[in-house]
Design a protein around this motif. Structure first.
Motif, mmCIF file in Angstrom:
data_model
loop_
_atom_site.group_PDB
_atom_site.id
_atom_site.type_symbol
_atom_site.label_atom_id
_atom_site.label_comp_id
_atom_site.label_asym_id
_atom_site.label_seq_id
_atom_site.Cartn_x
_atom_site.Cartn_y
_atom_site.Cartn_z
ATOM 1 N N LEU A 27 61.250 33.992 33.420
ATOM 2 C CA LEU A 27 61.731 34.891 34.471
ATOM 3 C C LEU A 27 61.642 36.309 33.953
ATOM 4 C CD1 LEU A 27 63.425 35.278 37.193
ATOM 5 C CD2 LEU A 27 65.408 35.345 35.676
ATOM 6 N N MET A 28 61.111 37.198 34.768
ATOM 7 C CA MET A 28 61.019 38.596 34.380
ATOM 8 C C MET A 28 61.887 39.442 35.297
ATOM 9 S SD MET A 28 59.119 38.482 31.781
ATOM 10 C CE MET A 28 59.068 40.261 31.533
ATOM 11 N N ALA A 29 62.458 40.484 34.719
ATOM 12 C CA ALA A 29 63.368 41.328 35.493
ATOM 13 C C ALA A 29 63.266 42.776 35.037
ATOM 14 C CB ALA A 29 64.799 40.828 35.352
ATOM 15 N N TRP A 30 63.636 43.648 35.944
ATOM 16 C CA TRP A 30 63.833 45.061 35.630
ATOM 17 C C TRP A 30 65.307 45.384 35.832
ATOM 18 C CZ3 TRP A 30 60.407 48.300 33.461
ATOM 19 C CH2 TRP A 30 59.051 47.973 33.527
ATOM 20 N N TYR A 31 65.862 46.092 34.854
ATOM 21 C CA TYR A 31 67.214 46.619 34.928
ATOM 22 C C TYR A 31 67.130 48.136 34.788
ATOM 23 C CZ TYR A 31 69.277 41.965 34.101
ATOM 24 O OH TYR A 31 69.672 40.650 34.197
ATOM 25 N N ARG A 32 68.211 48.799 35.127
ATOM 26 C CA ARG A 32 68.276 50.241 34.901
ATOM 27 C C ARG A 32 69.688 50.632 34.503
ATOM 28 N NH1 ARG A 32 67.461 52.657 41.060
ATOM 29 N NH2 ARG A 32 69.507 52.047 41.898
ATOM 30 N N GLN A 33 69.751 51.735 33.780
ATOM 31 C CA GLN A 33 71.038 52.262 33.353
ATOM 32 C C GLN A 33 71.022 53.769 33.508
ATOM 33 O OE1 GLN A 33 72.321 51.118 29.418
ATOM 34 N NE2 GLN A 33 74.450 51.584 29.890
ATOM 35 N N ALA A 34 71.837 54.243 34.423
ATOM 36 C CA ALA A 34 71.972 55.679 34.628
ATOM 37 C C ALA A 34 72.985 56.242 33.633
ATOM 38 C CB ALA A 34 72.423 55.955 36.052
ATOM 39 N N PRO A 35 72.912 57.530 33.351
ATOM 40 C CA PRO A 35 73.861 58.135 32.401
ATOM 41 C C PRO A 35 75.306 57.895 32.817
ATOM 42 C CG PRO A 35 72.072 59.651 32.880
ATOM 43 C CD PRO A 35 71.906 58.493 33.815
ATOM 44 N N GLY A 36 76.093 57.379 31.896
ATOM 45 C CA GLY A 36 77.503 57.149 32.161
ATOM 46 C C GLY A 36 77.811 55.913 32.988
ATOM 47 N N LYS A 37 76.793 55.106 33.265
ATOM 48 C CA LYS A 37 77.005 53.923 34.095
ATOM 49 C C LYS A 37 76.562 52.674 33.350
ATOM 50 C CE LYS A 37 76.639 56.188 38.592
ATOM 51 N NZ LYS A 37 75.986 56.148 39.933
ATOM 52 N N GLN A 38 77.005 51.524 33.859
ATOM 53 C CA GLN A 38 76.605 50.256 33.271
ATOM 54 C C GLN A 38 75.178 49.904 33.679
ATOM 55 O OE1 GLN A 38 79.621 47.404 34.488
ATOM 56 N NE2 GLN A 38 80.723 47.707 32.568
ATOM 57 N N ARG A 39 74.544 49.085 32.847
ATOM 58 C CA ARG A 39 73.221 48.601 33.183
ATOM 59 C C ARG A 39 73.313 47.688 34.403
ATOM 60 N NH1 ARG A 39 69.352 46.601 28.366
ATOM 61 N NH2 ARG A 39 70.096 48.638 27.671
ATOM 62 N N GLU A 40 72.372 47.847 35.325
ATOM 63 C CA GLU A 40 72.395 47.045 36.536
ATOM 64 C C GLU A 40 71.033 46.412 36.798
ATOM 65 O OE1 GLU A 40 73.256 49.468 39.961
ATOM 66 O OE2 GLU A 40 71.502 50.732 39.699
ATOM 67 N N LEU A 41 71.079 45.253 37.428
ATOM 68 C CA LEU A 41 69.856 44.540 37.769
ATOM 69 C C LEU A 41 69.166 45.218 38.946
ATOM 70 C CD1 LEU A 41 68.045 42.015 37.387
ATOM 71 C CD2 LEU A 41 69.563 40.846 38.998
ATOM 72 N N VAL A 42 67.864 45.416 38.821
ATOM 73 C CA VAL A 42 67.086 46.059 39.877
ATOM 74 C C VAL A 42 66.283 45.016 40.652
ATOM 75 C CG1 VAL A 42 65.237 47.685 40.375
ATOM 76 C CG2 VAL A 42 66.942 48.223 38.615
ATOM 77 N N ALA A 43 65.537 44.181 39.929
ATOM 78 C CA ALA A 43 64.658 43.207 40.593
ATOM 79 C C ALA A 43 64.305 42.096 39.624
ATOM 80 C CB ALA A 43 63.386 43.888 41.090
ATOM 81 N N THR A 44 64.034 40.920 40.198
ATOM 82 C CA THR A 44 63.597 39.779 39.402
ATOM 83 C C THR A 44 62.383 39.130 40.044
ATOM 84 O OG1 THR A 44 65.020 38.208 40.568
ATOM 85 C CG2 THR A 44 65.946 39.271 38.608
ATOM 86 N N ILE A 45 61.595 38.455 39.206
ATOM 87 C CA ILE A 45 60.475 37.665 39.714
ATOM 88 C C ILE A 45 60.404 36.386 38.891
ATOM 89 C CG2 ILE A 45 58.800 38.923 38.276
ATOM 90 C CD1 ILE A 45 56.792 38.475 40.650
ATOM 91 N N THR A 46 60.344 35.262 39.585
ATOM 92 C CA THR A 46 60.348 33.972 38.909
ATOM 93 C C THR A 46 58.934 33.555 38.524
ATOM 94 O OG1 THR A 46 60.089 32.713 40.948
ATOM 95 C CG2 THR A 46 62.343 33.300 40.294
ATOM 96 N N THR A 47 58.847 32.397 37.890
ATOM 97 C CA THR A 47 57.541 31.882 37.486
ATOM 98 C C THR A 47 56.683 31.499 38.685
ATOM 99 O OG1 THR A 47 58.489 29.671 37.226
ATOM 100 C CG2 THR A 47 58.379 31.058 35.258
ATOM 101 N N ASP A 48 57.310 31.222 39.824
ATOM 102 C CA ASP A 48 56.525 30.928 41.027
ATOM 103 C C ASP A 48 56.477 32.123 41.971
ATOM 104 O OD1 ASP A 48 59.008 28.969 42.908
ATOM 105 O OD2 ASP A 48 59.095 30.944 41.971
#
Length: 117
Positions: A33-54
């Motif tokens: 499974l692949m994913a993108w996360y992001r973390q803005a200054p002063g904020k917690q890391r958050e999930l942006v998008a995921t893509i599964t094997t299918d």
């Protein structure tokens, strides 16, 4: 050991677009499974998008309709196409590789996206 290397970040004006890439080493990319996360200054890391094997995808509500995640197993690469960017999208964007069995969880070092006029 898996290495993830992100690229494609930079400075972009509001309303603009960027495409992030994440290249993975090794031979397990296609089974993860692949994913993108992001973390803005002063904020917690958050999930942006995921893509599964299918190739099923899922998005955070804040980016749905603007961002598109995709993968190319032949190139061991996952992408994040980001359109209609706004200043709230400014963050460090991180690539994540995850597999349940055996459990694997790897992170890239991140690429910075700055949306500003």
């Amino acid at each position: 050991q898996v290495q993830l290397v992100e690229s494609g970040g930079g400075l972009v004006q509001p309303g603009g677009s960027l495409r992030l890439s994440c290249a993975a080493s090794g031979s397990i990319f296609s089974s993860a499974l692949m994913a993108w996360y992001r973390q803005a200054p002063g904020k917690q890391r958050e999930l942006v998008a995921t893509i599964t094997t299918d190739y099923s995808t899922n998005y955070a509500s804040a980016v749905k309709g603007r961002f598109t995640i995709s993968r190319d197993n032949a190139k061991n690469t996952v992408y994040l196409q980001m359109n209609s960017l706004n200043p709230e999208d400014t963050a460090a964007y991180y690539c994540n590789l995850y597999r349940l069995l055996p459990r694997l969880n790897y992170w890239g070092k991140g690429t910075l996206v700055n949306v500003s006029s």
